[in-house]
Scaffold this motif. Sequence first.
Motif, PDB file in Angstrom:
ATOM      1  N   GLN A   1       0.833  -1.207   0.000  1.00  7.16           N
ATOM      2  CA  GLN A   1       0.000   0.000   0.000  1.00  7.16           C
ATOM      3  C   GLN A   1       0.867   1.257   0.000  1.00  7.16           C
ATOM      4  N   ALA A   2       1.972   1.224   0.754  1.00  5.42           N
ATOM      5  CA  ALA A   2       2.883   2.372   0.802  1.00  5.42           C
ATOM      6  C   ALA A   2       3.487   2.643  -0.568  1.00  5.42           C
ATOM      7  N   THR A   3       3.827   1.582  -1.305  1.00  5.04           N
ATOM      8  CA  THR A   3       4.379   1.739  -2.647  1.00  5.04           C
ATOM      9  C   THR A   3       3.374   2.420  -3.567  1.00  5.04           C
ATOM     10  N   VAL A   4       2.107   2.034  -3.441  1.00  6.63           N
ATOM     11  CA  VAL A   4       1.049   2.642  -4.249  1.00  6.63           C
ATOM     12  C   VAL A   4       0.904   4.119  -3.893  1.00  6.63           C
ATOM     13  N   PHE A   5       0.896   4.417  -2.593  1.00  7.46           N
ATOM     14  CA  PHE A   5       0.763   5.807  -2.150  1.00  7.46           C
ATOM     15  C   PHE A   5       1.922   6.661  -2.675  1.00  7.46           C
ATOM     16  N   GLN A   6       3.145   6.134  -2.588  1.00  6.55           N
ATOM     17  CA  GLN A   6       4.317   6.887  -3.049  1.00  6.55           C
ATOM     18  C   GLN A   6       4.251   7.128  -4.549  1.00  6.55           C
ATOM     19  N   SER A   7       3.818   6.120  -5.285  1.00 11.68           N
ATOM     20  CA  SER A   7       3.697   6.269  -6.737  1.00 11.68           C
ATOM     21  C   SER A   7       2.667   7.340  -7.081  1.00 11.68           C
ATOM     22  N   ARG A   8       1.534   7.312  -6.387  1.00 10.87           N
ATOM     23  CA  ARG A   8       0.504   8.317  -6.649  1.00 10.87           C
ATOM     24  C   ARG A   8       0.975   9.711  -6.268  1.00 10.87           C
ATOM     25  N   LEU A   9       1.691   9.813  -5.167  1.00 10.58           N
ATOM     26  CA  LEU A   9       2.197  11.116  -4.737  1.00 10.58           C
ATOM     27  C   LEU A   9       3.170  11.671  -5.778  1.00 10.58           C
ATOM     28  N   SER A  10       4.039  10.803  -6.300  1.00  2.00           N
ATOM     29  CA  SER A  10       4.994  11.228  -7.317  1.00  2.00           C
ATOM     30  C   SER A  10       4.273  11.704  -8.575  1.00  2.00           C
TER      31      SER A  10
ATOM     32  N   ALA B   1      -4.287  -3.256 -21.836  1.00  2.80           N
ATOM     33  CA  ALA B   1      -4.805  -4.607 -22.056  1.00  2.80           C
ATOM     34  C   ALA B   1      -3.703  -5.589 -22.435  1.00  2.80           C
ATOM     35  N   GLU B   2      -2.653  -5.115 -23.096  1.00  2.00           N
ATOM     36  CA  GLU B   2      -1.576  -6.011 -23.519  1.00  2.00           C
ATOM     37  C   GLU B   2      -0.775  -6.520 -22.331  1.00  2.00           C
ATOM     38  N   THR B   3      -0.418  -5.604 -21.445  1.00  2.00           N
ATOM     39  CA  THR B   3       0.381  -6.008 -20.273  1.00  2.00           C
ATOM     40  C   THR B   3      -0.494  -6.362 -19.079  1.00  2.00           C
ATOM     41  N   LYS B   4      -1.799  -6.093 -19.232  1.00  2.00           N
ATOM     42  CA  LYS B   4      -2.763  -6.344 -18.159  1.00  2.00           C
ATOM     43  C   LYS B   4      -2.362  -5.631 -16.874  1.00  2.00           C
ATOM     44  N   THR B   5      -1.948  -4.379 -17.046  1.00  2.34           N
ATOM     45  CA  THR B   5      -1.582  -3.557 -15.885  1.00  2.34           C
ATOM     46  C   THR B   5      -2.389  -2.263 -15.922  1.00  2.34           C
ATOM     47  N   ALA B   6      -2.752  -1.823 -14.754  1.00  4.83           N
ATOM     48  CA  ALA B   6      -3.527  -0.587 -14.633  1.00  4.83           C
ATOM     49  C   ALA B   6      -2.600   0.572 -14.310  1.00  4.83           C
ATOM     50  N   GLY B   7      -2.944   1.746 -14.802  1.00  7.89           N
ATOM     51  CA  GLY B   7      -2.189   2.938 -14.462  1.00  7.89           C
ATOM     52  C   GLY B   7      -2.302   3.229 -12.975  1.00  7.89           C
ATOM     53  N   SER B   8      -1.337   3.963 -12.455  1.00  7.46           N
ATOM     54  CA  SER B   8      -1.302   4.230 -11.013  1.00  7.46           C
ATOM     55  C   SER B   8      -2.530   4.984 -10.528  1.00  7.46           C
ATOM     56  N   LEU B   9      -3.187   5.727 -11.428  1.00  4.82           N
ATOM     57  CA  LEU B   9      -4.357   6.507 -11.015  1.00  4.82           C
ATOM     58  C   LEU B   9      -5.644   6.003 -11.671  1.00  4.82           C
TER      59      LEU B   9
ATOM     60  N   LEU C   1      -2.486  12.394   0.342  1.00  3.58           N
ATOM     61  CA  LEU C   1      -1.573  11.269   0.109  1.00  3.58           C
ATOM     62  C   LEU C   1      -0.423  11.289   1.110  1.00  3.58           C
ATOM     63  N   GLN C   2       0.081  12.464   1.413  1.00  2.84           N
ATOM     64  CA  GLN C   2       1.160  12.570   2.393  1.00  2.84           C
ATOM     65  C   GLN C   2       0.691  12.091   3.769  1.00  2.84           C
ATOM     66  N   SER C   3      -0.543  12.437   4.116  1.00  2.00           N
ATOM     67  CA  SER C   3      -1.101  11.979   5.396  1.00  2.00           C
ATOM     68  C   SER C   3      -1.282  10.464   5.389  1.00  2.00           C
TER      69      SER C   3
ATOM     70  N   ILE D   1       0.461   8.284   3.687  1.00  2.00           N
ATOM     71  CA  ILE D   1       1.797   7.683   3.803  1.00  2.00           C
ATOM     72  C   ILE D   1       2.271   7.732   5.243  1.00  2.00           C
ATOM     73  N   LYS D   2       2.007   8.822   5.923  1.00  2.00           N
ATOM     74  CA  LYS D   2       2.411   8.941   7.330  1.00  2.00           C
ATOM     75  C   LYS D   2       1.686   7.911   8.191  1.00  2.00           C
ATOM     76  N   ARG D   3       0.374   7.762   7.979  1.00  2.00           N
ATOM     77  CA  ARG D   3      -0.399   6.779   8.743  1.00  2.00           C
ATOM     78  C   ARG D   3       0.085   5.363   8.444  1.00  2.00           C
ATOM     79  N   ASN D   4       0.378   5.109   7.167  1.00  2.00           N
ATOM     80  CA  ASN D   4       0.869   3.792   6.774  1.00  2.00           C
ATOM     81  C   ASN D   4       2.182   3.474   7.476  1.00  2.00           C
ATOM     82  N   THR D   5       3.064   4.462   7.525  1.00  2.00           N
ATOM     83  CA  THR D   5       4.350   4.264   8.199  1.00  2.00           C
ATOM     84  C   THR D   5       4.139   3.943   9.680  1.00  2.00           C
ATOM     85  N   GLN D   6       3.202   4.641  10.298  1.00  2.00           N
ATOM     86  CA  GLN D   6       2.914   4.386  11.713  1.00  2.00           C
ATOM     87  C   GLN D   6       2.344   2.982  11.910  1.00  2.00           C
ATOM     88  N   GLU D   7       1.484   2.544  10.995  1.00  2.00           N
ATOM     89  CA  GLU D   7       0.919   1.199  11.100  1.00  2.00           C
ATOM     90  C   GLU D   7       2.003   0.139  10.936  1.00  2.00           C
TER      91      GLU D   7
END
Length: 460
Positions: free
Chosen positions: A36-45, A294-302, A402-404, A406-412
């Motif tokens: 989840q943290a990786t997803v949050f960081q990607s979205r923040l970027s 559809a080719e790589t069967k991957t969704a965009g970060s957003l 998103l920053q909040s 990430i902070k909560r995720n780090t605490q968890e």
Amino acid sequence: MSTISSPGLASGIDIKSIVSQLVALERAPLQPLQSQATVFQSRLSIYGSIKSMVSGLGDAAAKLSTASGWNGVKATSSNSAAVGVSAAAGASATSLSLEVQQLAKAQSAVSPQPAYARDSALGAGTLTIQVGTGDPVEVVIADGDDSLAAIARQINEAKTGVSATVLRDASGERLLMRSTATGEANTFTVGVTGGNAGGLERLAFGPGVTGGMAQTQAAQNALATINNVNVTSASNTLDDTVPGLTLTLTQETTAPVEIGVSADQEGMKKNVQAFVDAYNALNNMLTTATKYNAETKTAGSLQGDSTAVGLQNALRGMMRSVTASSPFSRLIDVGIEAKQGGNLEIKADKLSAALGNLDGMKALFTSDSSDPTAKGFGLKIKAFADGLVNAGGTLSTKTESLQSAIKRNTQEQEKVVDRAARAETRFLAQYNAMDAAVGRLSGLNAFVAQQITLWNKNSG
């Protein structure tokens, strides 16, 4: 985390393996939190990039949102080696014919022959230098600081309006003096008091002076004609002769120099292209971030992110909107067309034709209205971009959210690690205690068995 060291010697149980597995169960929630943290960081970027691109779009729109953005002009000279020209924004379109009969020059003088012996002392005294009708400036020369080089330095430091230079050759030293400004009004005189005989007094200069410096160049004004009208200037830079134009005279001419001033359509096209490029970069970023491959069967970060999807839809709708301006009310009217996929494309011929009606083109981007939807496109998009990136704006709020997260995720994550560490300590204590108890029981069992064996022998 504590190191597991007990191997279960007394009980024969693999305590290390058991505790490791129990601790792994305690740490199991850590993996989804890290994902989840990786997803949050990607979205923040990505939102950081989007925010930067929105600011860039706002800046590009700002250049088109004011009248000054459409007042660019270009000036040309048929002989730039003789006459240079530049035009200020808003200068009127015009054409001029200019001839230069004489350039402005500064007065200059040189100390007389014979030259001074190198580094000779000219004696203490005072030079009184006056340029034009300005106030005289006194340069006091002291003993020990009275060589020709020292005198030149002091003249320059005194900011007299005259520059001084020492010229050295095989015969010795001579002093060159020159007005720092050109024109007949900037002639200078030098009065002298004091000095050694044949020393300082030879630097006197002016009408009626004998035995002093000789003029090497008379001061003169620039003489020119503009459309056969005589023009006189103390300077070779004519910056107020024709409003909005700066003419720089560098050579006398033998034929008329044609000066032209016209609207800088190429500069305007570059500003329009920069606006289109900024929009397309943002649109491409949003498309990539929100689509499913559809080719790589991957969704965009957003993908599925309502903020990103809503922003893209709002931008595309805005580019197709209508303003209250006339005769152009849509971007497509001036050759800025939306392609499939949402990007904009410039139709060069149509844009050039629209720039032929500069007032209409300007109105399309700069017209103001109390109704936000009726504002010109430059004003409308600049306001929209500012609203997104300013404090409290959609993108700023999303970034903070998103920053909040990430902070909560780090605490968890920290809580899970701490809980697992405490569980490991507890498990080790429990299993070690059990192992010790088993050890004691095993010892008691061995003692009892030994006693029974001895009792049986004695009984036999």
